[in-house]
Write a protein that holds these residues in place. Sequence first.
Motif, PDB file in Angstrom:
ATOM      1  N   LEU A   4       0.819  -1.213   0.000  1.00 19.24           N
ATOM      2  CA  LEU A   4       0.000   0.000   0.000  1.00 19.24           C
ATOM      3  C   LEU A   4       0.854   1.264   0.000  1.00 19.24           C
ATOM      4  O   LEU A   4       0.530   2.229  -0.691  1.00 19.24           O
ATOM      5  CB  LEU A   4      -0.952   0.014   1.208  1.00 19.24           C
ATOM      6  N   ASP A   5       1.954   1.252   0.747  1.00 19.80           N
ATOM      7  CA  ASP A   5       2.797   2.447   0.819  1.00 19.80           C
ATOM      8  C   ASP A   5       3.628   2.661  -0.448  1.00 19.80           C
ATOM      9  O   ASP A   5       4.322   3.660  -0.574  1.00 19.80           O
ATOM     10  CB  ASP A   5       3.687   2.416   2.063  1.00 19.80           C
ATOM     11  N   VAL A   7       2.090   2.324  -3.627  1.00 24.17           N
ATOM     12  CA  VAL A   7       1.160   2.585  -4.737  1.00 24.17           C
ATOM     13  C   VAL A   7       1.456   3.925  -5.394  1.00 24.17           C
ATOM     14  O   VAL A   7       1.498   4.024  -6.626  1.00 24.17           O
ATOM     15  CB  VAL A   7      -0.308   2.490  -4.260  1.00 24.17           C
ATOM     16  N   ARG A   8       1.689   4.959  -4.618  1.00 27.69           N
ATOM     17  CA  ARG A   8       1.972   6.275  -5.209  1.00 27.69           C
ATOM     18  C   ARG A   8       3.263   6.246  -6.032  1.00 27.69           C
ATOM     19  O   ARG A   8       3.332   6.842  -7.109  1.00 27.69           O
ATOM     20  CB  ARG A   8       2.030   7.364  -4.143  1.00 27.69           C
ATOM     21  N   THR A  32      -3.472   6.660  -7.494  1.00 29.23           N
ATOM     22  CA  THR A  32      -3.095   6.196  -6.159  1.00 29.23           C
ATOM     23  C   THR A  32      -4.320   5.793  -5.360  1.00 29.23           C
ATOM     24  O   THR A  32      -4.357   4.709  -4.760  1.00 29.23           O
ATOM     25  CB  THR A  32      -2.295   7.281  -5.410  1.00 29.23           C
ATOM     26  N   LYS A  33      -5.346   6.626  -5.367  1.00 25.36           N
ATOM     27  CA  LYS A  33      -6.578   6.319  -4.617  1.00 25.36           C
ATOM     28  C   LYS A  33      -7.259   5.073  -5.164  1.00 25.36           C
ATOM     29  O   LYS A  33      -7.714   4.216  -4.408  1.00 25.36           O
ATOM     30  CB  LYS A  33      -7.542   7.512  -4.681  1.00 25.36           C
ATOM     31  N   THR A  36      -5.163   1.870  -4.424  1.00 22.99           N
ATOM     32  CA  THR A  36      -5.201   1.614  -2.982  1.00 22.99           C
ATOM     33  C   THR A  36      -6.520   0.949  -2.624  1.00 22.99           C
ATOM     34  O   THR A  36      -6.552  -0.051  -1.894  1.00 22.99           O
ATOM     35  CB  THR A  36      -5.011   2.923  -2.190  1.00 22.99           C
ATOM     36  N   GLN A  40      -7.060  -2.788  -1.108  1.00 21.27           N
ATOM     37  CA  GLN A  40      -7.733  -2.965   0.177  1.00 21.27           C
ATOM     38  C   GLN A  40      -8.933  -3.900   0.062  1.00 21.27           C
ATOM     39  O   GLN A  40      -9.215  -4.663   0.981  1.00 21.27           O
ATOM     40  CB  GLN A  40      -8.171  -1.604   0.740  1.00 21.27           C
TER      41      GLN A  40
END
Length: 146
Positions: A4-5, A7-8, A32-33, A36, A40
């Motif tokens: 997750l960290d 993705v950007r 990114t959103k 993510t 999730q």
Amino acid sequence: MARLDEVRTVAEMAKGFESETAHVKVDVDHCTKTYTRLLQKGIGGILVLRDGHGAIRGGLGYIVAEDLHAPIKMAIETFWFVPPTCRGEGVTIVVAFEEMARINGCGKAAMIHMEDSHPEELELLYRRRKYKLIERHFVKEIEPCQ
């Protein structure tokens, strides 16, 4: 698999795809959103190519979903980008994508490519990997209602 960290970082790298095609614009924040959220929910992900130090050198995004017309689970690539300096290594992500699909019970895997982004090379690669061309998409920009 990207964490997750990360993705950007992948979204920023994927912005480089804009120089490969006139058809894609990458909004890093939106990308990114979206990824993510997919990660999730467990319905998508990003496979990454790493160098010997663990730095990300390429990525392939995907979603996993049921075929809308038959009871077959599919893995669908949403982007695949490897910077020009790493070309040739990117096929390892495609192999990982196919393996991820198999492990997750998918009966099909789908890859895409833009008409103006290395079409001959990608068609050759896909055919060597036993993909079949089954459809072409035509896209029209429209003005949405406000």
